[in-house]
Design an enzyme around this catalytic site. Structure first.
Site, short mmCIF file in Angstrom:
data_model
loop_
_atom_site.label_atom_id
_atom_site.label_comp_id
_atom_site.label_asym_id
_atom_site.label_seq_id
_atom_site.Cartn_x
_atom_site.Cartn_y
_atom_site.Cartn_z
N GLY A 1 0.80 -1.22 0.00
CA GLY A 1 0.00 0.00 0.00
C GLY A 1 0.83 1.26 0.00
N ARG B 1 -6.05 -1.28 -1.16
CA ARG B 1 -5.00 -0.34 -0.77
C ARG B 1 -3.92 -0.17 -1.84
NH1 ARG B 1 -5.59 -4.16 2.47
NH2 ARG B 1 -3.53 -5.07 2.09
N LEU C 1 14.15 -8.26 0.58
CA LEU C 1 15.45 -7.77 1.04
C LEU C 1 15.92 -8.61 2.22
CD1 LEU C 1 17.69 -5.54 0.99
CD2 LEU C 1 16.30 -4.34 2.70
N THR D 1 12.14 -6.48 8.82
CA THR D 1 12.61 -5.81 7.60
C THR D 1 12.88 -4.34 7.89
OG1 THR D 1 11.35 -7.33 6.22
CG2 THR D 1 12.09 -5.29 5.20
N CYS E 1 16.63 3.13 17.66
CA CYS E 1 16.52 3.90 18.90
C CYS E 1 15.07 3.94 19.38
CB CYS E 1 17.02 5.33 18.69
SG CYS E 1 18.77 5.49 18.30
N CYS F 1 -1.26 -4.27 9.61
CA CYS F 1 -2.58 -4.27 8.99
C CYS F 1 -3.11 -5.69 8.81
CB CYS F 1 -2.53 -3.53 7.66
SG CYS F 1 -1.41 -4.23 6.44
N CYS G 1 22.31 2.59 21.56
CA CYS G 1 21.73 1.92 20.39
C CYS G 1 22.76 1.01 19.72
CB CYS G 1 21.23 2.97 19.39
SG CYS G 1 20.56 2.26 17.87
N CYS H 1 23.32 2.60 15.75
CA CYS H 1 23.88 3.91 15.41
C CYS H 1 24.79 4.50 16.47
CB CYS H 1 22.77 4.90 15.08
SG CYS H 1 21.76 5.42 16.50
#
Length: 270
Positions: A40, A72, A109, A136, A179, A191, A265, A268
């Site tokens: 969507g 959608r 991915l 993901t 984070c 959904c 974190c 990062c």
């Protein structure tokens, strides 16, 4: 790369904007946007970016089209059921928007196939997270930090939506997706489990596309246009990056907060 007369006419309403102009439209034509997920969010975001004159878009999705997607995912129809989402979306976008080159990668991915996507010869102007699951999203955030690509992430479920942008090279004091949601945190709302209305997804996808276009043209256009425009331009990527926007679709309320950086974190902090 100068615009052709045909392109100038086609994008004339955008070029009229002081914050875009002819130079900003040229920047869009040279931009390459990577979109992960062609559901969507990815359907509408890709369509808006292609229609706006973005020069190249790469779509990544291994999912196939189901009947429950149709309310959608407006690029698809019943004739497309069972086909790969990235492939069908690419075919339809290329037919409608001839100025945009569309690549389709018909797989999900993963960490294993990400080096092939993020290689030295492939430079992305922007990364859009239009995926529909927590793992993901975490991977996309990790890759955006690692490869220093600006990330624009959106999500929608039930009547709640979320939009955030991340580039810690430009805004080092702001946080990332990890984070906000550490990987050991349970995030089950989607959904598929709680439902969603098509216009709710469309609202977030439109905002995601709008933020993306703002970020793309603001990368270079400001310095050029300030030579001839006396007042500051409205688009400021530092004001967009590192912000968390939450939308309550039932009450029609937007809330905004700075995305705080977690010093511990795992993605990062280094």
């Amino acid at each position: 790369m100068a615009l052709s007369d045909q392109a100038f006419i086609q994008y004339s309403r955008q070029i009229l904007l002081a914050d875009v102009g002819e130079h900003g439209q040229e920047i869009l034509s040279q931009s390459h946007v990577l979109i992960i997920g062609v559901g969507g969010l990815g359907n509408l975001a890709a369509q808006y970016l292609a229609a706006a004159g973005v020069g190249q878009i790469t779509l990544v999705d291994g999912d196939t089209i189901e009947r429950s997607n149709l309310p959608r995912q407006l690029l698809f129809s019943v004739e497309d059921l069972g086909s790969n989402k990235a492939h069908v979306a690419a075919e339809k976008l290329m037919q409608a928007y001839r100025d945009c080159h569309i690549n389709s990668l018909q797989h999900y991915l993963t960490l294993e196939n990400s080096p092939e996507l993020f290689n030295a010869h492939q430079q992305f102007s922007l990364l859009l997270d239009c995926s529909d699951n927590f793992s993901t999203r975490q991977l996309i955030n990790q890759l955006a930090i690692e490869h220093q690509v600006t990330l624009v992430s959106a999500s929608a479920a039930n009547f709640q939506g979320q939009l955030l942008s991340v580039n810690q090279q430009l805004c080092p004091d702001t946080g990332c997706y990890h984070c906000l949601y550490p990987s050991d945190m349970s995030v089950s709302q989607s959904c598929q489990t709680v439902g969603v209305l098509g216009p709710m997804v469309g609202t977030l996808a439109s905002m995601q596309a709008l933020m993306s276009l703002n970020l793309l043209v603001s990368q270079q256009v400001k310095a050029e246009q300030l030579k001839v425009v006396e007042q500051p331009l409205k688009i400021n990527r530092q004001q967009l990056l590192g912000q968390l926007y939450r939308f309550d679709g039932a009450a029609f309320i937007w809330r905004q907060a700075k995305l705080a950086r977690d010093p511990d974190c795992l993605v990062c902090s280094a």
